[in-house]
Motif scaffolding. Structure first.
Motif: not given
Ligand code: FAD
Length: 518
Positions: A264-266, A276-282, A316-318, A386-388, A417-419
């Protein structure tokens, strides 16, 4: 030459000499942003090399307070790294591999100290994965050569990206600066190179003698956070329960996401009230999970093995995970983005406002725009946004407040935390229209419309802004204008610090002026 070329030439010019070096008493893997045992290329290669001669593999991590400062590493991220190291140390110990952790105050002293340690341990080989930030590339290029002068072979291998920077060029041999064609090339490359998604085995168990030979290293302690990055007791507790560390946790989170939500990610990914997102960025950032592993897991849930086919959510997630690769490719090929410069030089002349009051209101989530404030409070409370919402608040700072986007970029790094420099810089450049493949400058998010579209019933806003809990219906999106401020004023929620239309007009005029356009 660009820093990535410096490293490439250091590696290629020293290759034959390095290959002649015989394994001595130990082989070392230097952990950086790759705090995992599974699918870690450099760790795997180091383990193979150690196995060749039956010598111990040693894991090493250097904590540098000055490095944390230089990278603006958020205290919440430092805390996560240190907690992750505790887990990694235990995981490695099960394989009889020690994790030696040392604090080196000054970042310039790191290479010298590493050389001393390698000599002390009789190590003949040092392995590390490439990091694409300018300083790291330059440092590793020098270290490869100074190791060789000391009879040590240092190998630095690409691992963090699924497709490494430099692999994809357009038909005319140029580097891509637009995501869509780059993504098509990325997908094609993976389909054509079957081994790209092969995962690397975890390291083998060390020989039995390693426990004795490395006894002192097994005693190495993970330090507490340096003074400049300390959390309060309450924060430590909060972040510990919100962000459990370690590789196992990352894999479980990935599995749960793939089993329950990726389909349902899309449709759901843009709604911040939904998980709805993975929160895996950290985990991607700390390297407790590799992007390769994540993509393989996602593919495993699809009906087709084509990366850009099958279920839309997975596809979309990929493609989102690919954005992470894209921004690293940008940083490697246009390293001036690491030097406070906009990707598009023509945006250098925009006259920014340096209004401290406005900036403070933005940082604290007190702008009077509920969706912006909820998002900033989420960041301040949890170290994640959140990304949005990242796009909404970044656009608001750069366009509505006309504050230099680099101040926002910095604030994000200091609190996320994911900076991650590349993704953060890319995201800010996109939102402020100054970056690579950005949204056009005249596209200015209307915070009210964004709020109504992506948090229609105000669930996210009510969660993060307690003052607005009692506001009912659509007034949640603009409590003063629609709700006449009734409950909001009493609860101390501020009125808007700027008006939307006037800010929009000012922004358009200022960008046009900066770009020298009519
Ligand atoms: P999911 O939606 O589950 O996506 C899976 C993975 O894809 C993420 O964990 C991430 O590694 C990668 N990803 C997704 N969207 C993006 C994107 N737009 N750019 C690059 N990678 C992406 N992401 C960071 O990891 N570190 C940051 O410091 C960071 N700063 C951001 C600043 C701004 C202004 C914006 C608009 C986006 C930023 N992002 C950053 C991208 C994105 O917002 C986060 O990766 C995402 O919100 C992390 O949540 P998730 O793991 O649930 O993402």
């Amino acid at each position: 030459p660009r820093p990535i070329e410096l490293l490439e030439s250091a590696l290629s010019e020293t290759k034959s000499e390095r290959e002649k070096i015989q394994v001595k008493d130990a082989v070392v893997h230097w952990f950086k942003c790759d705090l995992r045992t599974k699918d870690n290329k450099s760790l795997h290669l180091a383990s193979e090399k150690a196995k060749e001669k039956g010598v111990p593999l040693i894991g090493m991590y250097i904590v540098s307070p000055q490095d944390f400062e230089a990278h603006l590493t958020a205290p919440v991220r430092v805390d996560f790294i240190l907690r992750t190291l505790e887990v990694l140390k235990e995981d490695l110990a099960k394989l009889d591999i020690p994790l030696y952790v040392e604090t080196v105050e000054k970042r310039k002293a790191i290479p010298g100290r590493i050389l001393e340690l390698l000599k002390e341990w009789g190590a003949s080989h040092l392995f590390a994965n490439v990091e694409y930030e300018v300083d790291e590339l330059r440092r590793e290029a020098k270290l490869v050569r100074s190791c060789l002068e000391n009879g040590i072979a240092m190998d630095v291998v690409p691992d963090t990206c699924v497709v490494s920077p430099g692999e994809l060029t357009s038909g005319s041999g140029r580097q891509y600066s637009v995501y869509s064609p780059w993504y098509r090339a990325w997908v094609a490359y993976i389909h054509q190179n079957a081994t790209v998604l092969d995962l690397f085995d975890a390291p083998s168990k060390n020989p039995g003698s390693a426990r004795e030979q490395c006894a002192k290293l097994f005693e190495s302690k993970i330090p507490s956070a340096p003074e400049n990055k300390k959390l309060t007791g309450e924060e430590k507790k909060r972040f510990k329960s919100m962000w459990p560390p370690g590789e196992q946790e990352a894999h479980e989170r990935l599995k749960k996401f793939c089993d329950e939500r990726i389909g349902g990610y899309q449709d759901h990914r843009n709604f911040p009230a939904e998980a709805a997102t993975s929160s895996l960025s950290v985990h991607f950032k700390s390297g407790t999970l590799s992007a390769r592993t994540a993509i393989c897991a996602a593919r495993g849930h699809n009906t087709t093995k084509k990366l850009d086919g099958g279920k839309q959510g997975i596809q979309t997630w990929i493609s989102e995970v690919a954005w992470r690769d894209f921004y690293k490719h940008v940083m490697a090929h246009w390293p001036y983005v690491c030097m406070n410069k906009p990707f598009k030089p023509e945006y250098t002349n925009i006259e920014w406002e340096y209004n401290d009051e406005h900036f403070k209101a933005w940082c604290e989530g007190c702008t009077g725009y509920p969706i912006v404030d909820a998002a900033m409070r989420q960041l301040n409370h949890s170290g994640w946004m959140h990304n949005r919402c990242r796009m909404i608040v970044a656009s608001f700072l750069a366009k509505h407040l006309l504050i230099d986007w680099r101040m926002g970029e910095r604030y994000f790094m200091e609190h996320l935390i994911d900076g991650d420099f590349a993704s953060n810089n890319g995201g800010w450049g996109f939102s402020a229209s100054t970056g690579v493949d950005p949204q056009p400058y005249f596209r200015i998010f209307n915070p009210l419309l964004q709020s109504e579209k992506f948090d229609n019933d105000g669930e996210y806003i009510r969660k993060w802004i307690p003052e607005l809990k009692g506001i009912e219906g659509k007034a949640i999106h603009e409590p003063y204008e629609r709700g006449k401020g009734k409950g909001a004023k009493k609860a101390g929620y501020p009125e808007r610090i700027v008006e939307h239309k006037a800010s929009r007009d000012r922004c358009l005029a200022r960008y046009k002026e900066g770009l020298g356009r009519d």
